[in-house]
Design an enzyme around this catalytic site. Structure first.
Site, PDB file in Angstrom:
ATOM      1  N   VAL A 120      -7.016 -14.376 -50.712  1.00  0.00           N
ATOM      2  CA  VAL A 120      -5.719 -14.867 -51.184  1.00  0.00           C
ATOM      3  C   VAL A 120      -4.547 -14.256 -50.420  1.00  0.00           C
ATOM      4  O   VAL A 120      -3.432 -14.786 -50.474  1.00  0.00           O
ATOM      5  CB  VAL A 120      -5.542 -14.656 -52.708  1.00  0.00           C
ATOM      6  N   ASN A 124      -7.121 -14.003 -60.391  1.00  0.00           N
ATOM      7  CA  ASN A 124      -7.678 -12.738 -60.869  1.00  0.00           C
ATOM      8  C   ASN A 124      -7.653 -11.627 -59.815  1.00  0.00           C
ATOM      9  O   ASN A 124      -7.534 -10.451 -60.143  1.00  0.00           O
ATOM     10  CB  ASN A 124      -9.129 -12.997 -61.328  1.00  0.00           C
ATOM     11  N   SER A 179      -1.302  -7.179 -66.188  1.00  0.00           N
ATOM     12  CA  SER A 179      -1.644  -5.910 -66.835  1.00  0.00           C
ATOM     13  C   SER A 179      -0.429  -5.466 -67.640  1.00  0.00           C
ATOM     14  O   SER A 179       0.722  -5.705 -67.238  1.00  0.00           O
ATOM     15  CB  SER A 179      -1.948  -4.853 -65.769  1.00  0.00           C
ATOM     16  N   SER A 203       3.881  -5.008 -58.579  1.00  0.00           N
ATOM     17  CA  SER A 203       3.240  -6.298 -58.276  1.00  0.00           C
ATOM     18  C   SER A 203       2.972  -7.084 -59.557  1.00  0.00           C
ATOM     19  O   SER A 203       3.086  -8.312 -59.575  1.00  0.00           O
ATOM     20  CB  SER A 203       1.942  -6.095 -57.487  1.00  0.00           C
ATOM     21  N   LYS A 204       2.642  -6.389 -60.645  1.00  0.00           N
ATOM     22  CA  LYS A 204       2.351  -7.100 -61.903  1.00  0.00           C
ATOM     23  C   LYS A 204       3.641  -7.532 -62.611  1.00  0.00           C
ATOM     24  O   LYS A 204       3.678  -8.579 -63.249  1.00  0.00           O
ATOM     25  CB  LYS A 204       1.482  -6.234 -62.818  1.00  0.00           C
ATOM     26  N   TYR A 229       1.046  -1.133 -57.859  1.00  0.00           N
ATOM     27  CA  TYR A 229       0.372  -2.017 -58.825  1.00  0.00           C
ATOM     28  C   TYR A 229       1.371  -2.510 -59.881  1.00  0.00           C
ATOM     29  O   TYR A 229       1.432  -3.707 -60.182  1.00  0.00           O
ATOM     30  CB  TYR A 229      -0.750  -1.225 -59.473  1.00  0.00           C
ATOM     31  N   ALA A 230       2.166  -1.581 -60.443  1.00  0.00           N
ATOM     32  CA  ALA A 230       3.081  -1.948 -61.526  1.00  0.00           C
ATOM     33  C   ALA A 230       4.114  -2.966 -61.057  1.00  0.00           C
ATOM     34  O   ALA A 230       4.363  -3.973 -61.728  1.00  0.00           O
ATOM     35  CB  ALA A 230       3.771  -0.697 -62.070  1.00  0.00           C
TER      36      ALA A 230
END
Ligand code: NAP
Length: 226
Positions: A57, A81, A135, A153-154, A150-151
């Site tokens: 992706v 996902n 998340s 990006s979410k 990560y945070a």
């Protein structure tokens, strides 16, 4: 009616379990993985109508080829996902922005570009469902220090979810973000919920009836604060 469901990052973890359960329920599953051998191996271990396909992706060329070569005339469910870089080792103050960029390339732009590429097929469904696997770490309501790549990006994936939902509301396409909870996978590590339990939130959003919620953020079928 047999649905056509595309799942990204489905060679292991929550994606594999979602693919397994969709296929068991009688859906046709396009099981995608960035390594085609992993897609084939995972598909061979499942029962039902499961088609392995290569899909990275984060690679626009891979997404374009995938959408072009998909033999189906419609896609009923898209599960975004695939994700990387649960960067517990980083702090925003000193984060390697290259890592942040990589997280965004997969976790945000991957979901975004694939949704764009499959939109004609989701529209053809008439009952399209897009499930963005997010998340609670991306919830601004409880945002604190740590896991910056990560945070962020979410958080961005959640924003994209709301925008897509608003734009597609009139076309019967429901777009939601879900948090599977803390799940015992390669990413989650030991001690989390079993994957079958984590997959439930994803399947709930994939199985929403026409007129169901859109533009929401859910875990176990219950709304989470943004
Ligand atoms: P995982 O076990 O690490 O699996 C991640 C999957 O994503 C793997 O199949 C991986 O493929 C794939 N992937 C990574 N980059 C990709 C790319 N560029 N293109 C296509 N596939 C790619 O993680 P998981 O725990 O199952 O997580 C699944 C989702 O749940 C993620 O969105 C994650 O953020 C979310 N989530 C998980 C937890 C948890 O506790 N586990 C909690 C909240 C949210 P390779 O095998 O090739 O690396």
């Amino acid at each position: 009616m047999t649905r056509v469901c595309v799942v990204t990052g489905a060679n292991r973890g929550i994606g594999l379990e979602v693919a397994r359960q969709l296929a068991l329920a009688g859906d046709t599953v396009v099981l995608t993985a960035r390594d085609p051998r992993k897609a084939e191996k995972a598909a061979a271990g499942l029962s039902g109508a499961v088609e392995p396909r290569q899909l990275d992706v984060s690679d626009p060329g891979s997404v374009e080829s995938f959408a072009h070569e998909l033999a189906h005339e419609r896609v009923d469910v898209l599960v975004n996902n695939a994700a990387i870089h649960y960067d517990t080792w980083q702090r925003a103050c000193s984060a390697d922005l290259g890592v942040v960029q990589e997280a965004l390339d997969t976790n945000l732009f991957g979901a975004w570009r694939l949704t764009q590429a499959l939109l004609p097929l989701l529209r053809a469904s008439g009952h399209g469902r897009v499930v963005n696997v997010s998340s609670e770490i991306g919830s601004l309501a409880s945002m604190g220090a740590g896991t910056p790549a990560y945070a962020v990006s979410k958080v961005a994936l959640n924003a994209l979810t709301k925008m897509l939902a608003a734009e597609l509301r009139g076309e019967g396409i429901l777009v939601n973000a879900v948090c599977p909870g803390w799940v015992a996978t390669d990413m989650g590590g030991l001690g989390g919920r079993p994957v079958a339990e984590g997959a439930k939130s994803v399947l709930w959003a994939a199985d929403l009836p026409d007129g169901g919620p859109t533009g929401g953020f859910f875990r176990d079928g219950h709304a989470l604060p943004w």
